[in-house]
Design a protein around this motif. Structure first.
Motif, PDB file in Angstrom:
ATOM      1  N   ALA A 146       0.874  -1.312  -0.032  1.00  0.00           N
ATOM      2  CA  ALA A 146       0.020  -0.166   0.107  1.00  0.00           C
ATOM      3  C   ALA A 146       0.853   1.247  -0.086  1.00  0.00           C
ATOM      4  CB  ALA A 146      -0.911  -0.010   1.101  1.00  0.00           C
ATOM      5  N   LEU A 147       1.872   1.384   0.539  1.00  0.00           N
ATOM      6  CA  LEU A 147       2.942   2.428   0.579  1.00  0.00           C
ATOM      7  C   LEU A 147       3.642   2.609  -0.492  1.00  0.00           C
ATOM      8  CD1 LEU A 147       4.025   2.026   4.547  1.00  0.00           C
ATOM      9  CD2 LEU A 147       2.700   4.012   3.499  1.00  0.00           C
ATOM     10  N   ALA A 148       3.884   1.314  -1.240  1.00  0.00           N
ATOM     11  CA  ALA A 148       4.575   1.776  -2.639  1.00  0.00           C
ATOM     12  C   ALA A 148       3.647   2.198  -3.489  1.00  0.00           C
ATOM     13  CB  ALA A 148       5.186   0.286  -2.687  1.00  0.00           C
ATOM     14  N   ALA A 149       2.281   1.661  -3.448  1.00  0.00           N
ATOM     15  CA  ALA A 149       1.199   2.199  -4.259  1.00  0.00           C
ATOM     16  C   ALA A 149       1.077   3.684  -4.141  1.00  0.00           C
ATOM     17  CB  ALA A 149       0.092   1.482  -4.120  1.00  0.00           C
ATOM     18  N   ALA A 150       1.386   4.295  -2.948  1.00  0.00           N
ATOM     19  CA  ALA A 150       1.097   5.861  -2.499  1.00  0.00           C
ATOM     20  C   ALA A 150       2.409   6.403  -3.111  1.00  0.00           C
ATOM     21  CB  ALA A 150       0.851   5.918  -1.175  1.00  0.00           C
ATOM     22  N   GLY A 151       3.305   5.753  -3.607  1.00  0.00           N
ATOM     23  CA  GLY A 151       4.891   6.669  -4.119  1.00  0.00           C
ATOM     24  C   GLY A 151       5.780   6.442  -2.886  1.00  0.00           C
ATOM     25  N   TRP A 152       5.733   5.623  -2.167  1.00  0.00           N
ATOM     26  CA  TRP A 152       6.910   5.533  -1.252  1.00  0.00           C
ATOM     27  C   TRP A 152       7.718   4.271  -1.339  1.00  0.00           C
ATOM     28  CZ3 TRP A 152       7.091   7.616   4.213  1.00  0.00           C
ATOM     29  CH2 TRP A 152       6.195   8.758   4.369  1.00  0.00           C
ATOM     30  N   MET A 153       9.037   4.595  -0.885  1.00  0.00           N
ATOM     31  CA  MET A 153      10.113   3.408  -1.136  1.00  0.00           C
ATOM     32  C   MET A 153      10.161   2.851   0.237  1.00  0.00           C
ATOM     33  SD  MET A 153      13.178   4.860  -3.559  1.00  0.00           S
ATOM     34  CE  MET A 153      13.510   3.180  -4.273  1.00  0.00           C
ATOM     35  N   VAL A 154      10.323   1.449   0.477  1.00  0.00           N
ATOM     36  CA  VAL A 154      10.482   0.524   1.446  1.00  0.00           C
ATOM     37  C   VAL A 154      11.726   0.006   1.689  1.00  0.00           C
ATOM     38  CG1 VAL A 154       9.542  -1.541   2.660  1.00  0.00           C
ATOM     39  CG2 VAL A 154       7.828   0.018   1.121  1.00  0.00           C
ATOM     40  N   VAL A 155      12.280   0.670   2.835  1.00  0.00           N
ATOM     41  CA  VAL A 155      13.594  -0.014   3.459  1.00  0.00           C
ATOM     42  C   VAL A 155      13.786  -0.924   4.468  1.00  0.00           C
ATOM     43  CG1 VAL A 155      15.918   1.252   4.142  1.00  0.00           C
ATOM     44  CG2 VAL A 155      14.299   2.588   2.987  1.00  0.00           C
ATOM     45  N   THR A 156      14.520  -1.886   4.031  1.00  0.00           N
ATOM     46  CA  THR A 156      14.620  -3.053   5.157  1.00  0.00           C
ATOM     47  C   THR A 156      16.127  -3.424   5.291  1.00  0.00           C
ATOM     48  OG1 THR A 156      14.322  -5.090   3.903  1.00  0.00           O
ATOM     49  CG2 THR A 156      12.389  -3.881   4.109  1.00  0.00           C
ATOM     50  N   GLY A 157      16.268  -4.536   6.068  1.00  0.00           N
ATOM     51  CA  GLY A 157      17.514  -4.966   6.500  1.00  0.00           C
ATOM     52  C   GLY A 157      17.974  -5.908   5.153  1.00  0.00           C
ATOM     53  N   ALA A 158      16.981  -6.117   4.239  1.00  0.00           N
ATOM     54  CA  ALA A 158      17.444  -7.031   3.081  1.00  0.00           C
ATOM     55  C   ALA A 158      17.494  -8.420   3.475  1.00  0.00           C
ATOM     56  CB  ALA A 158      18.701  -6.447   2.498  1.00  0.00           C
ATOM     57  N   GLY A 159      17.370  -9.069   4.269  1.00  0.00           N
ATOM     58  CA  GLY A 159      17.386 -10.348   4.905  1.00  0.00           C
ATOM     59  C   GLY A 159      16.047 -11.024   4.478  1.00  0.00           C
ATOM     60  N   PRO A 160      15.941 -12.234   5.103  1.00  0.00           N
ATOM     61  CA  PRO A 160      14.737 -13.151   4.897  1.00  0.00           C
ATOM     62  C   PRO A 160      13.665 -12.781   5.934  1.00  0.00           C
ATOM     63  CG  PRO A 160      16.211 -14.335   6.252  1.00  0.00           C
ATOM     64  CD  PRO A 160      17.162 -13.199   5.706  1.00  0.00           C
ATOM     65  N   GLY A 161      12.579 -13.389   5.838  1.00  0.00           N
ATOM     66  CA  GLY A 161      11.605 -13.052   6.927  1.00  0.00           C
ATOM     67  C   GLY A 161      10.685 -11.792   6.661  1.00  0.00           C
ATOM     68  N   ILE A 162      10.481 -11.063   7.714  1.00  0.00           N
ATOM     69  CA  ILE A 162       9.841  -9.889   7.328  1.00  0.00           C
ATOM     70  C   ILE A 162      10.407  -8.899   6.402  1.00  0.00           C
ATOM     71  CG2 ILE A 162       9.313  -7.700   8.508  1.00  0.00           C
ATOM     72  CD1 ILE A 162       7.584 -10.177   9.258  1.00  0.00           C
ATOM     73  N   MET A 163      11.661  -8.974   6.196  1.00  0.00           N
ATOM     74  CA  MET A 163      12.422  -8.192   5.399  1.00  0.00           C
ATOM     75  C   MET A 163      11.973  -8.286   4.089  1.00  0.00           C
ATOM     76  SD  MET A 163      15.966  -7.798   7.299  1.00  0.00           S
ATOM     77  CE  MET A 163      15.923  -9.378   8.152  1.00  0.00           C
ATOM     78  N   LEU A 164      12.032  -9.989   3.700  1.00  0.00           N
ATOM     79  CA  LEU A 164      11.379 -10.343   2.493  1.00  0.00           C
ATOM     80  C   LEU A 164      10.085 -10.230   2.221  1.00  0.00           C
ATOM     81  CD1 LEU A 164      11.992 -11.947  -0.148  1.00  0.00           C
ATOM     82  CD2 LEU A 164      11.665 -14.135   1.197  1.00  0.00           C
ATOM     83  N   ALA A 165       9.353 -10.076   3.231  1.00  0.00           N
ATOM     84  CA  ALA A 165       7.816  -9.800   3.161  1.00  0.00           C
ATOM     85  C   ALA A 165       7.649  -8.323   2.601  1.00  0.00           C
ATOM     86  CB  ALA A 165       7.149 -10.178   4.348  1.00  0.00           C
ATOM     87  N   ALA A 166       8.297  -7.445   3.084  1.00  0.00           N
ATOM     88  CA  ALA A 166       8.290  -6.070   2.928  1.00  0.00           C
ATOM     89  C   ALA A 166       8.508  -5.801   1.461  1.00  0.00           C
ATOM     90  CB  ALA A 166       8.823  -5.315   3.747  1.00  0.00           C
ATOM     91  N   MET A 167       9.734  -6.542   0.999  1.00  0.00           N
ATOM     92  CA  MET A 167      10.132  -6.194  -0.292  1.00  0.00           C
ATOM     93  C   MET A 167       9.153  -6.903  -1.435  1.00  0.00           C
ATOM     94  SD  MET A 167      14.435  -6.258   0.170  1.00  0.00           S
ATOM     95  CE  MET A 167      15.073  -4.549   0.486  1.00  0.00           C
ATOM     96  N   GLU A 168       8.869  -7.968  -1.014  1.00  0.00           N
ATOM     97  CA  GLU A 168       7.825  -8.710  -2.029  1.00  0.00           C
ATOM     98  C   GLU A 168       6.375  -7.692  -2.041  1.00  0.00           C
ATOM     99  OE1 GLU A 168       8.683 -13.400  -1.256  1.00  0.00           O
ATOM    100  OE2 GLU A 168       7.150 -12.427  -0.143  1.00  0.00           O
ATOM    101  N   GLY A 169       6.198  -7.268  -0.974  1.00  0.00           N
ATOM    102  CA  GLY A 169       5.172  -6.200  -0.864  1.00  0.00           C
ATOM    103  C   GLY A 169       5.442  -4.787  -1.752  1.00  0.00           C
TER     104      GLY A 169
END
Length: 344
Positions: free
Chosen positions: A98-121
């Motif tokens: 939803a945030l990416a659709a609103a024009g935002w970029m998503v920053v994570t630690g680039a690992g598996p788990g939740i970080m992967l979930a965020a980047m997939e989204g």
């Protein structure tokens, strides 16, 4: 030492000249001077290695983030151990999407788990990764691996700096020591005023109690001992709703743009100018948080004009009590709720 020999600062300045540095010469000179002083101090080799690696890593991260400085970013904290079947994995995916659709970029630690979930989204185009080199994590996740929007760090402290420095919003989901460490540092930066106010969401699985338990511990154990203020968590949204999480991040920036201290005066920059009646209402609600005078709608101050600092924006100027950090969040939310504010 020869009293007529050039000073280290002068030598550093001459080197800056030879390098052709034009912008921020003073700061570049200061960095080079400090490096020379470390050598003159006969600093231990391990300490020098830490310093050199940290500066090198920060340079890499600055270069990586630079092309996206004008795009708002949200950092999502969470565990590498969270399985794809965990409800909070789905929550993270949906918020990032939803945030990416609103024009935002998503920053994570680039690992598996939740970080992967965020980047997939968010998708690859809207994802930025700041990973840590660990013996049991040899590469970034598949979304960001080999992507130029990824940088790898040796030290947790440089990594946390970049995860916090670049973002205008934060979402933390249930996690272990790493997630709690990142969340507590973020809360500390906000509590002490070392970081500008930003929206913070503690997002749980539907019906989850992880963050409610955390809040209860803070209230019953930490605040009860007077170790934090009883309202220090007021600036944080605890929710299990993806919609509420997204609304909190986006809504924080509805009217509020940024702030700047000019001497003892606090300047809030707004997207829409408030009416006189709205300014009067803000004074009625927040006048007791000022050290003197009143909240005023003003033109840019001289210091802002000289630095061309967002001169197109409306302004509220006040002598705010710097100890009222938590109340500053309440003022920003009040500004966002003004009838003159842009539509949500």
């Amino acid at each position: 030492m020869d009293p007529e020999a050039p000073s280290l600062t002068a030598e550093a300045s001459a080197l800056v000249d030879r390098l052709g540095v034009v912008t921020n010469r003073d700061l570049v000179t200061e960095i080079i001077t400090t490096a020379g002083e470390l050598g003159q101090d006969r600093t231990d080799r391990l300490d020098l290695k830490i310093t050199a690696s940290a500066i090198d890593e920060m340079r890499d991260a600055f270069l990586m983030f630079a092309p996206f400085k004008d795009r708002p970013k949200v950092t999502i904290f969470g565990s590498a151990r969270t399985a794809a079947t965990d409800p909070v994995y789905v929550q993270t995916h949906d918020v990032a999407s939803a945030l990416a659709a609103a024009g935002w970029m998503v920053v994570t630690g680039a690992g598996p788990g939740i970080m992967l979930a965020a980047m997939e989204g968010a998708g690859p185009e809207a994802s930025i990764g700041v990973s840590i080199r660990l013996p049991f994590e040899t590469r970034a996740n598949d979304v960001i691996h080999d992507d130029p929007k990824h940088v790898s760090m040796k030290y947790f402290f440089t990594r946390k700096l970049m995860l916090v420095k670049e973002s205008k919003g934060f979402v933390a989901v249930p996690g272990g020591f790493g997630t709690l460490d990142e969340t507590l540092e973020l809360l500390t930066l906000q509590q002490t005023g070392k970081a500008e106010p930003t929206p913070i969401v503690l997002l749980d699985a539907p019906g989850g109690t992880f963050w409610k338990g955390f809040a209860r511990f803070v209230h019953d154990q930490v605040a009860a001992r007077g170790l934090v203020a009883i309202d220090d968590l007021d600036r944080v949204l605890i929710t299990d709703s993806c919609e509420a999480a997204v609304e909190e991040i986006l809504g924080f920036w509805r009217n509020y743009h940024s702030l700047r201290w000019v001497g003892k005066r606090l300047v809030l920059r707004l997207h829409a100018p408030p009416t006189p009646d709205e300014v009067a209402e803000l004074n009625e609600r927040f006048g007791d948080r000022l050290l003197e005078g009143a909240i005023e709608a003003r033109e840019p101050l001289a210091a802002e004009v000289s630095s061309k600092d967002h001169l197109e924006l409306a302004r509220l100027v006040m002598v705010w009590n710097p100890f009222k950090v938590g109340d500053l969040h309440h003022l920003i939310r009040a500004v966002n709720a003004l009838p003159s504010a842009p539509p949500a």
